[in-house]
Write an enzyme that holds these catalytic residues in place. Structure first.
Site, short mmCIF file in Angstrom:
data_model
loop_
_atom_site.label_atom_id
_atom_site.label_comp_id
_atom_site.label_asym_id
_atom_site.label_seq_id
_atom_site.Cartn_x
_atom_site.Cartn_y
_atom_site.Cartn_z
N VAL A 11 -9.20 34.84 29.24
CA VAL A 11 -9.85 34.38 28.01
C VAL A 11 -11.24 33.86 28.35
O VAL A 11 -11.49 32.64 28.32
CB VAL A 11 -9.00 33.29 27.30
CG1 VAL A 11 -9.60 32.97 25.93
CG2 VAL A 11 -7.56 33.73 27.15
N PRO A 12 -12.18 34.74 28.68
CA PRO A 12 -13.55 34.29 28.92
C PRO A 12 -14.13 33.72 27.63
O PRO A 12 -13.88 34.27 26.54
CB PRO A 12 -14.28 35.54 29.38
CG PRO A 12 -13.45 36.68 28.90
CD PRO A 12 -12.04 36.19 28.82
N HIS A 13 -14.86 32.63 27.74
CA HIS A 13 -15.40 31.99 26.55
C HIS A 13 -16.65 31.20 26.89
O HIS A 13 -16.86 30.83 28.05
CB HIS A 13 -14.35 31.07 25.91
CG HIS A 13 -13.87 29.99 26.83
ND1 HIS A 13 -12.89 30.24 27.78
CD2 HIS A 13 -14.23 28.71 26.99
CE1 HIS A 13 -12.66 29.11 28.46
NE2 HIS A 13 -13.47 28.18 28.00
N ALA A 14 -17.44 30.94 25.86
CA ALA A 14 -18.65 30.14 26.03
C ALA A 14 -19.13 29.68 24.66
O ALA A 14 -18.78 30.26 23.63
CB ALA A 14 -19.75 30.95 26.71
N LEU A 38 -14.13 34.80 23.56
CA LEU A 38 -14.45 33.90 22.44
C LEU A 38 -15.83 33.31 22.63
O LEU A 38 -16.15 32.79 23.70
CB LEU A 38 -13.41 32.77 22.36
CG LEU A 38 -13.67 31.70 21.30
CD1 LEU A 38 -13.57 32.28 19.89
CD2 LEU A 38 -12.69 30.54 21.47
#
Length: 158
Positions: free
Chosen positions: A67-70, A105
């Site tokens: 779940v890569p997110h920033a 996300l």
């Protein structure tokens, strides 16, 4: 918060072309831009922000998912993309296993609550073996959309 609130259906990639973590991130960010959920001029900056965040700690938390997110100022609201890899991607996951399902996300910097709610929704579903299995088997955008819609309905029924 439901998947329908932030997942951009046009940014669902049922068969990722990329075979490495950074390529997958760039591919999903580009899919969001192609779906007009992110300015095309911001693709590289947003991808770099996510990759930089990954270097601090992998978002591949095991069980074949990441779940890569920033948070990024280029966004007006939380948006997400979903990618699926039949061959698996090395995401430097906690369990060292390949990743087959990726939820990306992105959120504006000024809405931390919405970001957390979206993350909570993603993780709640990814903890379920059946959800992960069906996601991994969903080989078309339509099948992934239907799975997310079913998950939203099940969540609403609780």
């Amino acid at each position: 918060m439901k998947f329908a609130d932030f997942i951009v259906k046009e940014a669902i990639v049922p068969e990722l072309k990329s075979t490495d973590r950074d390529g997958v991130i760039r591919e999903l960010v580009a899919a969001l831009a192609a779906a007009k959920a992110l300015p095309a001029s911001e693709v590289e900056a947003v991808a770099k922000a996510i990759i930089s965040r990954e270097k601090n700690g992998s978002t591949g938390f095991g069980k074949g998912v990441a779940v890569p997110h920033a948070k990024h100022p280029a966004l007006k609201k939380s948006v997400g993309a979903v990618g699926r890899s039949a061959v698996g991607v090395n995401f430097v996951s906690l369990d060292q296993a390949p990743v087959y399902s990726v939820f990306l996300l992105l959120s504006p910097t000024n809405t931390p609550d919405a970001h957390l709610q979206a993350m909570e929704n993603i993780f709640r579903h990814l903890q379920q073996d059946t959800f992960r299995r069906f996601l991994r088997q969903s080989d078309s955008r339509q099948k992934i959309v239907e799975l997310l819609e079913e998950a939203d309905q099940a969540g609403a029924a609780r």
